[in-house]
Design a protein around this motif. Structure first.
Motif, PDB file in Angstrom:
ATOM      1  N   MET A   1       0.835  -1.179   0.000  1.00  0.00           N
ATOM      2  CA  MET A   1       0.000   0.000   0.000  1.00  0.00           C
ATOM      3  C   MET A   1       0.880   1.243   0.000  1.00  0.00           C
ATOM      4  SD  MET A   1      -3.361  -0.361   2.403  1.00  0.00           S
ATOM      5  CE  MET A   1      -2.724  -1.338   3.736  1.00  0.00           C
ATOM      6  N   SER A   2       0.363   2.264  -0.616  1.00  0.00           N
ATOM      7  CA  SER A   2       1.112   3.513  -0.639  1.00  0.00           C
ATOM      8  C   SER A   2       0.933   4.258   0.691  1.00  0.00           C
ATOM      9  CB  SER A   2       0.664   4.379  -1.803  1.00  0.00           C
ATOM     10  OG  SER A   2      -0.647   4.838  -1.578  1.00  0.00           O
ATOM     11  N   ASP A   3       1.794   5.238   0.877  1.00  0.00           N
ATOM     12  CA  ASP A   3       1.738   6.013   2.121  1.00  0.00           C
ATOM     13  C   ASP A   3       0.450   6.822   2.224  1.00  0.00           C
ATOM     14  OD1 ASP A   3       4.139   5.068   3.054  1.00  0.00           O
ATOM     15  OD2 ASP A   3       5.308   6.704   2.155  1.00  0.00           O
ATOM     16  N   ASP A   4      -0.082   7.278   1.088  1.00  0.00           N
ATOM     17  CA  ASP A   4      -1.334   8.051   1.116  1.00  0.00           C
ATOM     18  C   ASP A   4      -2.490   7.208   1.648  1.00  0.00           C
ATOM     19  OD1 ASP A   4      -0.058  10.274   0.087  1.00  0.00           O
ATOM     20  OD2 ASP A   4      -0.593   9.806  -1.994  1.00  0.00           O
ATOM     21  N   VAL A   5      -2.577   5.966   1.199  1.00  0.00           N
ATOM     22  CA  VAL A   5      -3.657   5.081   1.649  1.00  0.00           C
ATOM     23  C   VAL A   5      -3.507   4.787   3.139  1.00  0.00           C
ATOM     24  CG1 VAL A   5      -4.666   2.792   1.362  1.00  0.00           C
ATOM     25  CG2 VAL A   5      -3.937   4.076  -0.650  1.00  0.00           C
ATOM     26  N   LYS A   6      -2.291   4.563   3.578  1.00  0.00           N
ATOM     27  CA  LYS A   6      -2.062   4.302   5.001  1.00  0.00           C
ATOM     28  C   LYS A   6      -2.447   5.513   5.853  1.00  0.00           C
ATOM     29  CE  LYS A   6       1.609   0.925   4.370  1.00  0.00           C
ATOM     30  NZ  LYS A   6       3.038   0.627   4.552  1.00  0.00           N
ATOM     31  N   ASN A   7      -2.138   6.718   5.370  1.00  0.00           N
ATOM     32  CA  ASN A   7      -2.501   7.931   6.104  1.00  0.00           C
ATOM     33  C   ASN A   7      -4.010   8.092   6.197  1.00  0.00           C
ATOM     34  OD1 ASN A   7       0.160   8.638   6.555  1.00  0.00           O
ATOM     35  ND2 ASN A   7       0.284   9.934   4.740  1.00  0.00           N
ATOM     36  N   ILE A   8      -4.722   7.821   5.112  1.00  0.00           N
ATOM     37  CA  ILE A   8      -6.183   7.939   5.114  1.00  0.00           C
ATOM     38  C   ILE A   8      -6.792   6.922   6.063  1.00  0.00           C
ATOM     39  CG2 ILE A   8      -8.247   7.636   3.697  1.00  0.00           C
ATOM     40  CD1 ILE A   8      -6.635   8.876   1.376  1.00  0.00           C
ATOM     41  N   ILE A   9      -6.300   5.688   6.036  1.00  0.00           N
ATOM     42  CA  ILE A   9      -6.808   4.650   6.941  1.00  0.00           C
ATOM     43  C   ILE A   9      -6.557   5.052   8.397  1.00  0.00           C
ATOM     44  CG2 ILE A   9      -6.459   2.263   7.714  1.00  0.00           C
ATOM     45  CD1 ILE A   9      -6.009   1.538   4.762  1.00  0.00           C
ATOM     46  N   GLY A  10      -5.397   5.636   8.675  1.00  0.00           N
ATOM     47  CA  GLY A  10      -5.085   6.093  10.028  1.00  0.00           C
ATOM     48  C   GLY A  10      -6.029   7.193  10.487  1.00  0.00           C
ATOM     49  N   ILE A  11      -6.336   8.130   9.605  1.00  0.00           N
ATOM     50  CA  ILE A  11      -7.257   9.218   9.952  1.00  0.00           C
ATOM     51  C   ILE A  11      -8.654   8.665  10.220  1.00  0.00           C
ATOM     52  CG2 ILE A  11      -8.416  11.267   9.023  1.00  0.00           C
ATOM     53  CD1 ILE A  11      -5.759  11.896   7.565  1.00  0.00           C
ATOM     54  N   VAL A  12      -9.104   7.730   9.388  1.00  0.00           N
ATOM     55  CA  VAL A  12     -10.428   7.123   9.572  1.00  0.00           C
ATOM     56  C   VAL A  12     -10.494   6.388  10.905  1.00  0.00           C
ATOM     57  CG1 VAL A  12     -11.976   5.337   8.702  1.00  0.00           C
ATOM     58  CG2 VAL A  12     -10.971   6.978   7.116  1.00  0.00           C
ATOM     59  N   LEU A  13      -9.480   5.606  11.225  1.00  0.00           N
ATOM     60  CA  LEU A  13      -9.463   4.891  12.505  1.00  0.00           C
ATOM     61  C   LEU A  13      -9.448   5.856  13.681  1.00  0.00           C
ATOM     62  CD1 LEU A  13      -7.057   1.912  11.781  1.00  0.00           C
ATOM     63  CD2 LEU A  13      -9.528   1.846  12.097  1.00  0.00           C
TER      64      LEU A  13
END
Length: 69
Positions: A1-13
């Motif tokens: 996964m790219s860093d952008d997707v990981k950042n979005i998932i982190g914000i959602v969590l």
């Protein structure tokens, strides 16, 4: 996964955990607060869709009756 997707998932969590903690404080339970937020998002989406349909029908009526015959 790219860093952008990981950042979005982190914000959602992060927001899901905040909603859950808010529910625990208010007394709705952890998942109670999350489901209330999901219902609110669904209601907003429903209102937007209904508004778009009404505007579309009004536009269609105006288009049909404004044609030069």
């Amino acid at each position: 996964m790219s860093d952008d997707v990981k950042n979005i998932i982190g914000i959602v969590l992060f927001f899901v955990i905040l909603w859950g903690l808010k529910g625990l404080i208010v007394g709705e339970g952890f998942f109670g607060a999350i489901t209330l937020q999901l219902y609110a998002i669904g209601e907003l989406a429903s209102i937007v869709i209904k508004f778009a349909i009404i505007i579309g029908v009004i536009g269609l009526i105006i288009f049909l009756f404004s044609k030069n015959k």
